[in-house]
Design a protein around this motif. Sequence first.
Motif, PDB file in Angstrom:
ATOM      1  N   GLN A 162     -14.497  -4.258  -5.130  1.00 19.52           N
ATOM      2  CA  GLN A 162     -15.601  -3.312  -5.071  1.00 19.52           C
ATOM      3  C   GLN A 162     -16.929  -3.741  -5.428  1.00 19.52           C
ATOM      4  O   GLN A 162     -17.056  -4.022  -6.691  1.00 19.52           O
ATOM      5  N   VAL A 200      -8.084   1.854  -5.631  1.00 23.42           N
ATOM      6  CA  VAL A 200      -9.123   1.242  -6.512  1.00 23.42           C
ATOM      7  C   VAL A 200      -9.440   2.211  -7.639  1.00 23.42           C
ATOM      8  O   VAL A 200      -9.458   1.969  -8.735  1.00 23.42           O
ATOM      9  N   LYS A 256      -2.105  -5.694   3.279  1.00 19.86           N
ATOM     10  CA  LYS A 256      -2.323  -4.962   2.203  1.00 19.86           C
ATOM     11  C   LYS A 256      -3.341  -3.642   2.426  1.00 19.86           C
ATOM     12  O   LYS A 256      -2.698  -2.513   2.177  1.00 19.86           O
ATOM     13  N   ALA A 257      -4.388  -3.697   2.418  1.00 20.73           N
ATOM     14  CA  ALA A 257      -5.348  -2.720   2.648  1.00 20.73           C
ATOM     15  C   ALA A 257      -4.898  -1.815   3.734  1.00 20.73           C
ATOM     16  O   ALA A 257      -5.119  -0.507   3.579  1.00 20.73           O
ATOM     17  N   VAL A 304      -8.483   2.601   0.485  1.00 18.38           N
ATOM     18  CA  VAL A 304      -8.542   1.387  -0.386  1.00 18.38           C
ATOM     19  C   VAL A 304      -9.480   2.330  -1.586  1.00 18.38           C
ATOM     20  O   VAL A 304      -9.021   1.933  -2.851  1.00 18.38           O
ATOM     21  N   ARG A 305     -10.329   2.932  -1.531  1.00 21.98           N
ATOM     22  CA  ARG A 305     -11.201   3.387  -2.465  1.00 21.98           C
ATOM     23  C   ARG A 305     -10.251   4.365  -3.357  1.00 21.98           C
ATOM     24  O   ARG A 305     -10.242   4.572  -4.741  1.00 21.98           O
ATOM     25  N   GLU A 337     -10.087  -6.852   0.493  1.00 21.28           N
ATOM     26  CA  GLU A 337     -10.582  -5.248   0.578  1.00 21.28           C
ATOM     27  C   GLU A 337     -10.830  -4.444  -0.754  1.00 21.28           C
ATOM     28  O   GLU A 337     -11.374  -3.323  -0.863  1.00 21.28           O
ATOM     29  N   PHE A 338     -10.069  -5.090  -1.759  1.00 15.76           N
ATOM     30  CA  PHE A 338      -9.869  -4.192  -3.171  1.00 15.76           C
ATOM     31  C   PHE A 338     -11.249  -4.690  -3.915  1.00 15.76           C
ATOM     32  O   PHE A 338     -11.336  -3.968  -4.880  1.00 15.76           O
ATOM     33  N   TYR A 370      -6.405  -9.828  -0.588  1.00 21.20           N
ATOM     34  CA  TYR A 370      -6.630  -8.637  -1.276  1.00 21.20           C
ATOM     35  C   TYR A 370      -8.279  -8.648  -1.340  1.00 21.20           C
ATOM     36  O   TYR A 370      -8.624  -7.460  -2.130  1.00 21.20           O
ATOM     37  N   ASN A 406      -4.976  -5.097  -5.957  1.00 26.28           N
ATOM     38  CA  ASN A 406      -4.231  -3.831  -6.007  1.00 26.28           C
ATOM     39  C   ASN A 406      -3.199  -3.880  -7.211  1.00 26.28           C
ATOM     40  O   ASN A 406      -1.916  -3.509  -6.835  1.00 26.28           O
ATOM     41  N   ASN A 425       0.833  -1.231   0.066  1.00 28.54           N
ATOM     42  CA  ASN A 425      -0.150   0.048   0.047  1.00 28.54           C
ATOM     43  C   ASN A 425       0.886   1.391  -0.107  1.00 28.54           C
ATOM     44  O   ASN A 425       1.557   1.569   0.997  1.00 28.54           O
ATOM     45  N   ARG A 470      -6.499   2.105  -9.763  1.00 27.29           N
ATOM     46  CA  ARG A 470      -6.511   1.037 -10.475  1.00 27.29           C
ATOM     47  C   ARG A 470      -7.449   1.047 -11.715  1.00 27.29           C
ATOM     48  O   ARG A 470      -7.156   0.504 -12.818  1.00 27.29           O
TER      49      ARG A 470
END
Length: 382
Positions: free
Chosen positions: A209, A301, A244-245, A297-298, A206-207, A204, A324, A46, A304
């Motif tokens: 959505q 994303v 990660k998150a 995280v948002r 939390e990524f 992963y 991510n 991160n 991303r």
Amino acid sequence: MSENEQAVSRGITPREVFSGLPKYAAGKPPRAVEGLTQYKLSSNENPYGPVPAVREVIRDFATANRYPDPLCTRLRGVLGEHLGVDPADIVTGAGSLGALSQILAAFAGGNSDGTQDEVIYPWRSFEAYPIVTGLAGAREVRVPNLPSGEHDLEAMTRAITDSTKVIILCTPNNPTGPALTKKKVQDFMARVPSHIVVVLDEAYLEFCQESELTEAEIAEGGLAEGMDLYPDYENLVVLRTFSKAAGLAGLRVGYSISHPEVTQYLRVSATTFAVTAVAEEAAITSIEHDAEVRDQVRRLVSERTRVVDGLASQGWTFPVTRANFVWLPLGERTQEFAELADENALSVRAFGAEGVRVSIGEEEANTRFLRIAEEFSQQGER
């Protein structure tokens, strides 16, 4: 020559399994290039780090001379309330990899009659899977992913034998990116004998959505999530991490969630004091500031999405990513791309002659990645 002299001449040798184990290749730091800021996009870290409140906890930590609580009682209590599970169902470990090692130590290895248990996992997937499987003394069974980068669950089902003791699913899959749907996991679990432990590695998660779900994924119950699934399966173990998150990769704190039929053995195999006191406090504070973690995280994303859209507009073909990072299946040109990135002060993770995994990083890093991706694509057209 005496027996002692003969032993010395032979030298010290490790267990036989070591000769066949791959070496874990950590993401390399970027090369220094004059005039360019270096960015590391090779380890799925991160780039924003932990949220401010966690930074304060780390800065003010003052009890490094004391042993931590080996059971991480406070963290498990906070996690249990946060996730809506019994804290007794949670077993902590040094990152999700440490928690996975504990699972394999408990359920898969070599037996007194000389036979080996089997561990099935997708490939390509997390490169530590073959290492921890081998160290546990078990036999690995690799099942190739589908061309889309997704797990081939049908083939994984066919790979089950009387020797199978553990199956690992990685969703989203590292390094290819796709995630499994709830229905696919449910259908898979229905075909797996109940005595086989199935690990759902959600490093992963939390990524993923909800806003990005396709109609097909919605029809299959959305993407798989361990908290929805594990109550229905006594042999399902959920694996998660704060690396990660939450941005705590350097503190090594993860955990597994499962039923008492499993946790009773994991507590025995758990490495004592694996999670330090500062890691526990940082994880607790991350949970207490979950809204800030989710904001970060948002933000990742969103970057991303920008990267994915940019690559698509350049004509690249690659798997759908829910993590991510993005995966470019470059085949024989993999090292060529990695070298181009290196020349531009970006480190990416190259996997032999298969492809390149590129982590989503800072905005400038992502913009530079898109620029060299376009340059590389144009070179291939000449």
